[in-house]
Write a protein that holds these residues in place. Sequence first.
Motif, PDB file in Angstrom:
ATOM      1  N   PRO A  91       0.833  -1.199   0.000  1.00 55.15           N
ATOM      2  CA  PRO A  91       0.000   0.000   0.000  1.00 55.15           C
ATOM      3  C   PRO A  91       0.873   1.257   0.000  1.00 55.15           C
ATOM      4  CG  PRO A  91      -0.771  -1.569   1.644  1.00 55.15           C
ATOM      5  CD  PRO A  91       0.547  -2.080   1.143  1.00 55.15           C
ATOM      6  N   SER A  92       0.316   2.330  -0.492  1.00 52.82           N
ATOM      7  CA  SER A  92       1.042   3.598  -0.580  1.00 52.82           C
ATOM      8  C   SER A  92       1.587   4.007   0.787  1.00 52.82           C
ATOM      9  CB  SER A  92       0.059   4.663  -1.084  1.00 52.82           C
ATOM     10  OG  SER A  92       0.723   5.861  -1.319  1.00 52.82           O
ATOM     11  N   GLY A  93       2.852   4.400   0.836  1.00 53.30           N
ATOM     12  CA  GLY A  93       3.456   4.896   2.072  1.00 53.30           C
ATOM     13  C   GLY A  93       4.290   3.870   2.817  1.00 53.30           C
ATOM     14  N   CYS A  94       4.237   2.594   2.419  1.00 56.20           N
ATOM     15  CA  CYS A  94       4.985   1.558   3.147  1.00 56.20           C
ATOM     16  C   CYS A  94       6.491   1.653   2.901  1.00 56.20           C
ATOM     17  CB  CYS A  94       4.502   0.167   2.760  1.00 56.20           C
ATOM     18  SG  CYS A  94       2.890  -0.240   3.442  1.00 56.20           S
ATOM     19  N   GLY A  95       6.863   2.270   1.782  1.00 56.12           N
ATOM     20  CA  GLY A  95       8.295   2.445   1.511  1.00 56.12           C
ATOM     21  C   GLY A  95       8.807   1.672   0.308  1.00 56.12           C
ATOM     22  N   LYS A  96       7.912   1.217  -0.567  1.00 53.88           N
ATOM     23  CA  LYS A  96       8.384   0.363  -1.669  1.00 53.88           C
ATOM     24  C   LYS A  96       9.268   1.116  -2.663  1.00 53.88           C
ATOM     25  CE  LYS A  96       3.910   0.708  -3.979  1.00 53.88           C
ATOM     26  NZ  LYS A  96       3.422   1.653  -2.955  1.00 53.88           N
ATOM     27  N   ILE A 106      -6.009   4.019 -10.204  1.00 50.54           N
ATOM     28  CA  ILE A 106      -5.745   4.179  -8.779  1.00 50.54           C
ATOM     29  C   ILE A 106      -5.900   5.653  -8.426  1.00 50.54           C
ATOM     30  CG2 ILE A 106      -4.034   3.782  -6.954  1.00 50.54           C
ATOM     31  CD1 ILE A 106      -2.631   1.786  -8.838  1.00 50.54           C
ATOM     32  N   TYR A 107      -6.714   5.933  -7.436  1.00 50.45           N
ATOM     33  CA  TYR A 107      -6.969   7.329  -7.003  1.00 50.45           C
ATOM     34  C   TYR A 107      -7.196   8.260  -8.213  1.00 50.45           C
ATOM     35  CZ  TYR A 107      -3.260   5.325  -4.008  1.00 50.45           C
ATOM     36  OH  TYR A 107      -2.419   4.505  -3.321  1.00 50.45           O
ATOM     37  N   ASP A 108      -8.086   7.905  -9.101  1.00 52.28           N
ATOM     38  CA  ASP A 108      -8.476   8.761 -10.248  1.00 52.28           C
ATOM     39  C   ASP A 108      -7.466   8.782 -11.398  1.00 52.28           C
ATOM     40  OD1 ASP A 108     -10.596   9.494  -8.655  1.00 52.28           O
ATOM     41  OD2 ASP A 108      -9.625  11.344  -7.986  1.00 52.28           O
ATOM     42  N   LEU A 161       3.436   8.630   5.020  1.00 52.53           N
ATOM     43  CA  LEU A 161       2.758   9.327   3.911  1.00 52.53           C
ATOM     44  C   LEU A 161       2.815  10.837   4.129  1.00 52.53           C
ATOM     45  CD1 LEU A 161      -0.524   7.483   2.868  1.00 52.53           C
ATOM     46  CD2 LEU A 161       1.381   8.157   1.418  1.00 52.53           C
ATOM     47  N   LYS A 162       2.604  11.251   5.397  1.00 50.58           N
ATOM     48  CA  LYS A 162       2.646  12.693   5.707  1.00 50.58           C
ATOM     49  C   LYS A 162       4.056  13.242   5.509  1.00 50.58           C
ATOM     50  CE  LYS A 162      -1.211  13.160   8.901  1.00 50.58           C
ATOM     51  NZ  LYS A 162      -1.610  12.998  10.300  1.00 50.58           N
ATOM     52  N   SER A 163       5.040  12.465   5.971  1.00 50.26           N
ATOM     53  CA  SER A 163       6.432  12.958   5.917  1.00 50.26           C
ATOM     54  C   SER A 163       6.901  13.124   4.474  1.00 50.26           C
ATOM     55  CB  SER A 163       7.369  12.014   6.668  1.00 50.26           C
ATOM     56  OG  SER A 163       7.599  10.849   5.899  1.00 50.26           O
ATOM     57  N   ASN A 174      -2.165  16.184  -0.621  1.00 52.28           N
ATOM     58  CA  ASN A 174      -3.019  17.137   0.089  1.00 52.28           C
ATOM     59  C   ASN A 174      -4.081  16.330   0.847  1.00 52.28           C
ATOM     60  OD1 ASN A 174      -5.182  16.510  -1.665  1.00 52.28           O
ATOM     61  ND2 ASN A 174      -4.401  17.987  -3.177  1.00 52.28           N
ATOM     62  N   GLU A 175      -4.967  17.024   1.547  1.00 53.05           N
ATOM     63  CA  GLU A 175      -5.928  16.323   2.408  1.00 53.05           C
ATOM     64  C   GLU A 175      -6.775  15.327   1.612  1.00 53.05           C
ATOM     65  OE1 GLU A 175      -9.320  17.623   5.551  1.00 53.05           O
ATOM     66  OE2 GLU A 175      -7.786  19.114   5.055  1.00 53.05           O
ATOM     67  N   GLU A 176      -7.178  15.743   0.415  1.00 56.61           N
ATOM     68  CA  GLU A 176      -8.058  14.900  -0.385  1.00 56.61           C
ATOM     69  C   GLU A 176      -7.329  13.651  -0.925  1.00 56.61           C
ATOM     70  OE1 GLU A 176      -9.676  16.872  -3.802  1.00 56.61           O
ATOM     71  OE2 GLU A 176     -10.514  14.958  -4.489  1.00 56.61           O
ATOM     72  N   THR A 177      -6.134  13.857  -1.472  1.00 54.75           N
ATOM     73  CA  THR A 177      -5.413  12.704  -2.046  1.00 54.75           C
ATOM     74  C   THR A 177      -4.940  11.761  -0.927  1.00 54.75           C
ATOM     75  OG1 THR A 177      -3.259  13.823  -2.117  1.00 54.75           O
ATOM     76  CG2 THR A 177      -4.645  14.022  -4.074  1.00 54.75           C
ATOM     77  N   MET A 178      -4.660  12.339   0.235  1.00 52.27           N
ATOM     78  CA  MET A 178      -4.272  11.530   1.398  1.00 52.27           C
ATOM     79  C   MET A 178      -5.423  10.595   1.775  1.00 52.27           C
ATOM     80  SD  MET A 178      -1.664  11.535   3.444  1.00 52.27           S
ATOM     81  CE  MET A 178      -1.164  11.176   5.084  1.00 52.27           C
ATOM     82  N   LYS A 179      -6.629  11.130   1.816  1.00 50.27           N
ATOM     83  CA  LYS A 179      -7.811  10.323   2.175  1.00 50.27           C
ATOM     84  C   LYS A 179      -7.984   9.180   1.198  1.00 50.27           C
ATOM     85  CE  LYS A 179     -10.953  13.397   4.608  1.00 50.27           C
ATOM     86  NZ  LYS A 179     -11.756  14.547   4.255  1.00 50.27           N
ATOM     87  N   LYS A 180      -7.795   9.469  -0.091  1.00 50.34           N
ATOM     88  CA  LYS A 180      -7.969   8.438  -1.113  1.00 50.34           C
ATOM     89  C   LYS A 180      -6.937   7.325  -0.950  1.00 50.34           C
ATOM     90  CE  LYS A 180     -10.325  11.168  -4.555  1.00 50.34           C
ATOM     91  NZ  LYS A 180     -10.226  12.030  -5.704  1.00 50.34           N
ATOM     92  N   ARG A 181      -5.713   7.716  -0.643  1.00 51.20           N
ATOM     93  CA  ARG A 181      -4.653   6.718  -0.470  1.00 51.20           C
ATOM     94  C   ARG A 181      -4.947   5.841   0.749  1.00 51.20           C
ATOM     95  NH1 ARG A 181       0.331   7.464  -3.610  1.00 51.20           N
ATOM     96  NH2 ARG A 181      -0.343   8.913  -5.206  1.00 51.20           N
ATOM     97  N   ILE A 182      -5.369   6.478   1.847  1.00 52.05           N
ATOM     98  CA  ILE A 182      -5.631   5.715   3.074  1.00 52.05           C
ATOM     99  C   ILE A 182      -6.815   4.758   2.856  1.00 52.05           C
ATOM    100  CG2 ILE A 182      -6.366   5.919   5.495  1.00 52.05           C
ATOM    101  CD1 ILE A 182      -4.688   8.567   5.530  1.00 52.05           C
ATOM    102  N   ALA A 183      -7.799   5.206   2.095  1.00 45.98           N
ATOM    103  CA  ALA A 183      -8.980   4.371   1.856  1.00 45.98           C
ATOM    104  C   ALA A 183      -8.617   3.079   1.125  1.00 45.98           C
ATOM    105  CB  ALA A 183     -10.002   5.152   1.042  1.00 45.98           C
ATOM    106  N   ARG A 184      -7.568   3.103   0.344  1.00 47.06           N
ATOM    107  CA  ARG A 184      -7.182   1.919  -0.448  1.00 47.06           C
ATOM    108  C   ARG A 184      -6.282   0.950   0.322  1.00 47.06           C
ATOM    109  NH1 ARG A 184      -6.862   0.947  -6.269  1.00 47.06           N
ATOM    110  NH2 ARG A 184      -5.201  -0.549  -6.567  1.00 47.06           N
ATOM    111  N   VAL A 185      -5.703   1.441   1.425  1.00 52.50           N
ATOM    112  CA  VAL A 185      -4.700   0.664   2.155  1.00 52.50           C
ATOM    113  C   VAL A 185      -5.226  -0.709   2.599  1.00 52.50           C
ATOM    114  CG1 VAL A 185      -3.511   0.592   4.397  1.00 52.50           C
ATOM    115  CG2 VAL A 185      -3.293   2.606   2.941  1.00 52.50           C
ATOM    116  N   GLU A 186      -6.409  -0.727   3.228  1.00 50.49           N
ATOM    117  CA  GLU A 186      -6.923  -1.986   3.799  1.00 50.49           C
ATOM    118  C   GLU A 186      -7.167  -3.026   2.710  1.00 50.49           C
ATOM    119  OE1 GLU A 186      -6.642  -2.730   6.829  1.00 50.49           O
ATOM    120  OE2 GLU A 186      -6.017  -0.678   7.299  1.00 50.49           O
TER     121      GLU A 186
END
Length: 187
Positions: free
Chosen positions: A12-17, A75-77, A134-136, A141-153
Amino acid sequence: MTRPKLFVISAPSGCGKTTIAREVLRIHPEIDFSVSATTRPRRNAEIHGKDYFFTTKEEFERYINEDKLVEWQKIYDYYYGTLKEEVRKSLDAGRSIIFDIDVLGALSIKKYFPEETILIFIDVPNHDVLIQRLKSRQTENEETMKKRIARVEIEFTQKNNFDYVVLNDDLQKAVEEVNNIIMQSIN
Ligand code: ADP
Ligand code: 5GP
Protein backbone atom coordinates in the motif's frame (compact mmCIF):
# COMPACT_ATOMS: atom_id res chain seq x y z
CA MET A 1 23.33 -17.58 -17.27
CA THR A 2 20.07 -17.89 -15.29
CA ARG A 3 16.85 -16.75 -16.94
CA PRO A 4 15.90 -13.14 -16.14
CA LYS A 5 13.51 -12.69 -13.23
CA LEU A 6 10.74 -10.20 -12.54
CA PHE A 7 10.96 -8.85 -8.97
CA VAL A 8 7.73 -7.11 -8.08
CA ILE A 9 8.02 -4.85 -5.03
CA SER A 10 4.55 -3.93 -3.89
CA ALA A 11 2.64 -2.53 -0.91
CA PRO A 12 0.00 0.00 0.00
CA SER A 13 1.04 3.60 -0.58
CA GLY A 14 3.46 4.90 2.07
CA CYS A 15 4.98 1.56 3.15
CA GLY A 16 8.30 2.45 1.51
CA LYS A 17 8.38 0.36 -1.67
CA THR A 18 9.77 3.13 -3.90
CA THR A 19 12.52 3.91 -1.37
CA ILE A 20 13.46 0.23 -1.14
CA ALA A 21 13.27 -0.34 -4.91
CA ARG A 22 15.64 2.61 -5.49
CA GLU A 23 18.15 1.34 -2.92
CA VAL A 24 18.11 -2.17 -4.36
CA LEU A 25 18.59 -0.81 -7.89
CA ARG A 26 21.69 1.03 -6.68
CA ILE A 27 23.12 -2.27 -5.47
CA HIS A 28 22.14 -4.02 -8.73
CA PRO A 29 22.93 -1.86 -11.77
CA GLU A 30 22.53 -5.02 -13.88
CA ILE A 31 18.79 -5.06 -13.09
CA ASP A 32 16.37 -2.77 -14.98
CA PHE A 33 13.56 -0.74 -13.47
CA SER A 34 10.18 -1.09 -15.14
CA VAL A 35 9.16 2.48 -15.91
CA SER A 36 5.35 2.59 -15.76
CA ALA A 37 3.05 4.87 -17.69
CA THR A 38 0.75 7.10 -15.64
CA THR A 39 -1.68 9.97 -16.01
CA ARG A 40 -0.82 11.27 -12.51
CA PRO A 41 0.77 14.74 -12.52
CA ARG A 42 4.56 14.66 -12.15
CA ARG A 43 5.97 15.39 -8.69
CA ASN A 44 8.80 17.94 -8.49
CA ALA A 45 11.67 15.50 -8.16
CA GLU A 46 10.37 13.05 -10.76
CA ILE A 47 11.88 12.63 -14.21
CA HIS A 48 9.89 11.62 -17.29
CA GLY A 49 11.24 8.33 -18.66
CA LYS A 50 13.05 7.51 -15.42
CA ASP A 51 10.38 7.49 -12.71
CA TYR A 52 7.35 7.26 -14.99
CA PHE A 53 6.25 7.96 -18.53
CA PHE A 54 3.79 10.77 -17.83
CA THR A 55 0.98 10.59 -20.36
CA THR A 56 -2.43 12.09 -21.01
CA LYS A 57 -5.66 10.22 -20.32
CA GLU A 58 -6.26 9.99 -24.08
CA GLU A 59 -2.86 8.49 -24.75
CA PHE A 60 -3.24 6.00 -21.90
CA GLU A 61 -6.64 4.91 -23.18
CA ARG A 62 -5.03 4.38 -26.58
CA TYR A 63 -2.46 2.07 -24.90
CA ILE A 64 -5.36 0.08 -23.40
CA ASN A 65 -7.24 -0.16 -26.70
CA GLU A 66 -4.12 -1.13 -28.63
CA ASP A 67 -3.22 -3.81 -26.04
CA LYS A 68 0.14 -2.21 -25.24
CA LEU A 69 -0.01 -2.91 -21.47
CA VAL A 70 0.84 -6.05 -19.49
CA GLU A 71 -1.45 -4.76 -16.75
CA TRP A 72 -3.02 -1.50 -15.68
CA GLN A 73 -5.07 -0.12 -12.81
CA LYS A 74 -7.05 3.01 -12.15
CA ILE A 75 -5.75 4.18 -8.78
CA TYR A 76 -6.97 7.33 -7.00
CA ASP A 77 -8.48 8.76 -10.25
CA TYR A 78 -5.34 8.16 -12.33
CA TYR A 79 -4.25 5.40 -14.68
CA TYR A 80 -1.04 3.44 -13.97
CA GLY A 81 0.22 0.63 -16.19
CA THR A 82 3.16 -1.54 -17.21
CA LEU A 83 4.10 -1.25 -20.87
CA LYS A 84 4.67 -4.55 -22.70
CA GLU A 85 7.48 -2.93 -24.68
CA GLU A 86 9.39 -1.99 -21.49
CA VAL A 87 9.26 -5.55 -20.17
CA ARG A 88 10.06 -7.10 -23.54
CA LYS A 89 13.12 -4.86 -24.02
CA SER A 90 14.69 -6.05 -20.77
CA LEU A 91 13.80 -9.71 -21.17
CA ASP A 92 15.16 -9.77 -24.74
CA ALA A 93 18.44 -8.38 -23.39
CA GLY A 94 18.49 -11.10 -20.71
CA ARG A 95 18.06 -8.55 -17.92
CA SER A 96 15.99 -8.99 -14.76
CA ILE A 97 13.49 -6.28 -13.84
CA ILE A 98 12.31 -4.59 -10.65
CA PHE A 99 8.70 -3.34 -10.58
CA ASP A 100 7.31 -0.80 -8.11
CA ILE A 101 3.58 -1.25 -8.60
CA ASP A 102 0.35 -1.66 -6.65
CA VAL A 103 -0.78 -4.95 -5.15
CA LEU A 104 -3.38 -5.84 -7.79
CA GLY A 105 -0.96 -5.02 -10.60
CA ALA A 106 1.62 -7.26 -8.89
CA LEU A 107 -0.77 -10.22 -8.98
CA SER A 108 -1.44 -9.55 -12.68
CA ILE A 109 2.31 -9.67 -13.46
CA LYS A 110 2.49 -13.07 -11.75
CA LYS A 111 -0.42 -14.33 -13.89
CA TYR A 112 1.25 -13.08 -17.07
CA PHE A 113 4.75 -14.39 -16.19
CA PRO A 114 4.10 -17.17 -13.62
CA GLU A 115 7.54 -18.81 -13.86
CA GLU A 116 9.68 -15.68 -13.76
CA THR A 117 7.84 -13.51 -11.21
CA ILE A 118 8.81 -13.12 -7.56
CA LEU A 119 6.28 -11.14 -5.53
CA ILE A 120 7.63 -9.14 -2.57
CA PHE A 121 5.19 -7.38 -0.24
CA ILE A 122 6.58 -4.49 1.84
CA ASP A 123 4.89 -4.35 5.24
CA VAL A 124 4.89 -1.70 8.00
CA PRO A 125 4.90 -2.18 11.79
CA ASN A 126 1.44 -0.60 12.12
CA HIS A 127 -1.12 1.70 10.51
CA ASP A 128 0.08 4.85 12.37
CA VAL A 129 3.60 4.44 10.98
CA LEU A 130 2.18 4.24 7.47
CA ILE A 131 0.18 7.47 7.95
CA GLN A 132 3.26 9.19 9.39
CA ARG A 133 5.36 8.14 6.38
CA LEU A 134 2.76 9.33 3.91
CA LYS A 135 2.65 12.69 5.71
CA SER A 136 6.43 12.96 5.92
CA ARG A 137 6.71 12.50 2.15
CA GLN A 138 4.80 15.80 1.73
CA THR A 139 3.39 14.85 -1.64
CA GLU A 140 -0.30 14.62 -0.73
CA ASN A 141 -3.02 17.14 0.09
CA GLU A 142 -5.93 16.32 2.41
CA GLU A 143 -8.06 14.90 -0.39
CA THR A 144 -5.41 12.70 -2.05
CA MET A 145 -4.27 11.53 1.40
CA LYS A 146 -7.81 10.32 2.18
CA LYS A 147 -7.97 8.44 -1.11
CA ARG A 148 -4.65 6.72 -0.47
CA ILE A 149 -5.63 5.71 3.07
CA ALA A 150 -8.98 4.37 1.86
CA ARG A 151 -7.18 1.92 -0.45
CA VAL A 152 -4.70 0.66 2.16
CA GLU A 153 -6.92 -1.99 3.80
CA ILE A 154 -7.96 -3.51 0.45
CA GLU A 155 -4.30 -3.91 -0.51
CA PHE A 156 -3.36 -5.50 2.84
CA THR A 157 -5.92 -8.29 2.26
CA GLN A 158 -3.70 -9.57 -0.60
CA LYS A 159 -0.54 -9.90 1.50
CA ASN A 160 -0.83 -13.70 1.80
CA ASN A 161 -0.77 -14.09 -1.98
CA PHE A 162 2.84 -12.83 -2.11
CA ASP A 163 5.94 -15.04 -2.20
CA TYR A 164 7.69 -12.93 0.46
CA VAL A 165 6.65 -10.35 3.06
CA VAL A 166 9.40 -7.94 4.16
CA LEU A 167 8.85 -5.71 7.18
CA ASN A 168 10.07 -2.17 6.54
CA ASP A 169 10.79 -0.91 10.05
CA ASP A 170 14.54 -0.34 9.83
CA LEU A 171 15.10 0.69 6.21
CA GLN A 172 18.58 -0.81 5.88
CA LYS A 173 17.39 -4.19 7.20
CA ALA A 174 14.47 -4.18 4.77
CA VAL A 175 16.79 -3.37 1.85
CA GLU A 176 19.12 -6.17 2.95
CA GLU A 177 16.24 -8.63 3.13
CA VAL A 178 14.98 -7.73 -0.35
CA ASN A 179 18.53 -7.96 -1.61
CA ASN A 180 18.87 -11.46 -0.11
CA ILE A 181 15.70 -12.56 -1.91
CA ILE A 182 17.11 -11.24 -5.18
CA MET A 183 20.51 -12.86 -4.66
CA GLN A 184 18.89 -16.24 -3.93
CA SER A 185 16.75 -15.98 -7.05
CA ILE A 186 19.38 -14.94 -9.56
CA ASN A 187 22.11 -17.34 -8.46
P1 ADP B 1 5.64 4.00 -1.30
O1 ADP B 1 6.47 3.94 -2.54
O2 ADP B 1 5.35 2.63 -0.76
O3 ADP B 1 4.39 4.81 -1.43
P2 ADP B 1 7.81 5.64 -0.27
O4 ADP B 1 9.01 4.86 -0.64
O5 ADP B 1 7.48 6.86 -1.05
O6 ADP B 1 6.51 4.70 -0.15
O7 ADP B 1 7.98 6.01 1.28
C1 ADP B 1 7.05 6.85 1.97
C2 ADP B 1 7.83 7.78 2.92
O8 ADP B 1 8.36 7.00 3.99
C3 ADP B 1 9.02 8.47 2.26
O9 ADP B 1 9.09 9.80 2.74
C4 ADP B 1 10.22 7.64 2.71
O10 ADP B 1 11.40 8.42 2.77
C5 ADP B 1 9.79 7.16 4.09
N1 ADP B 1 10.34 5.85 4.52
C6 ADP B 1 10.47 4.74 3.76
N2 ADP B 1 10.98 3.73 4.51
C7 ADP B 1 11.15 4.20 5.76
C8 ADP B 1 11.64 3.64 7.00
N3 ADP B 1 12.04 2.38 7.10
N4 ADP B 1 11.66 4.43 8.09
C9 ADP B 1 11.24 5.72 8.01
N5 ADP B 1 10.79 6.32 6.89
C10 ADP B 1 10.73 5.58 5.77
P1 5GP C 1 2.39 6.96 -6.86
O1 5GP C 1 1.35 7.91 -7.34
O2 5GP C 1 2.60 7.04 -5.36
O3 5GP C 1 3.68 7.03 -7.63
O4 5GP C 1 1.84 5.49 -7.13
C1 5GP C 1 0.56 5.12 -6.71
C2 5GP C 1 0.45 3.61 -6.76
O5 5GP C 1 0.49 3.18 -8.12
C3 5GP C 1 1.60 2.92 -6.06
O6 5GP C 1 1.09 1.81 -5.33
C4 5GP C 1 2.48 2.47 -7.21
O7 5GP C 1 3.29 1.38 -6.87
C5 5GP C 1 1.40 2.09 -8.20
N1 5GP C 1 1.89 1.93 -9.58
C6 5GP C 1 2.89 2.59 -10.19
N2 5GP C 1 3.06 2.13 -11.44
C7 5GP C 1 2.15 1.15 -11.62
C8 5GP C 1 1.84 0.26 -12.70
O8 5GP C 1 2.44 0.29 -13.78
N3 5GP C 1 0.84 -0.60 -12.50
C9 5GP C 1 0.14 -0.68 -11.35
N4 5GP C 1 -0.81 -1.59 -11.25
N5 5GP C 1 0.41 0.13 -10.31
C10 5GP C 1 1.40 1.02 -10.45
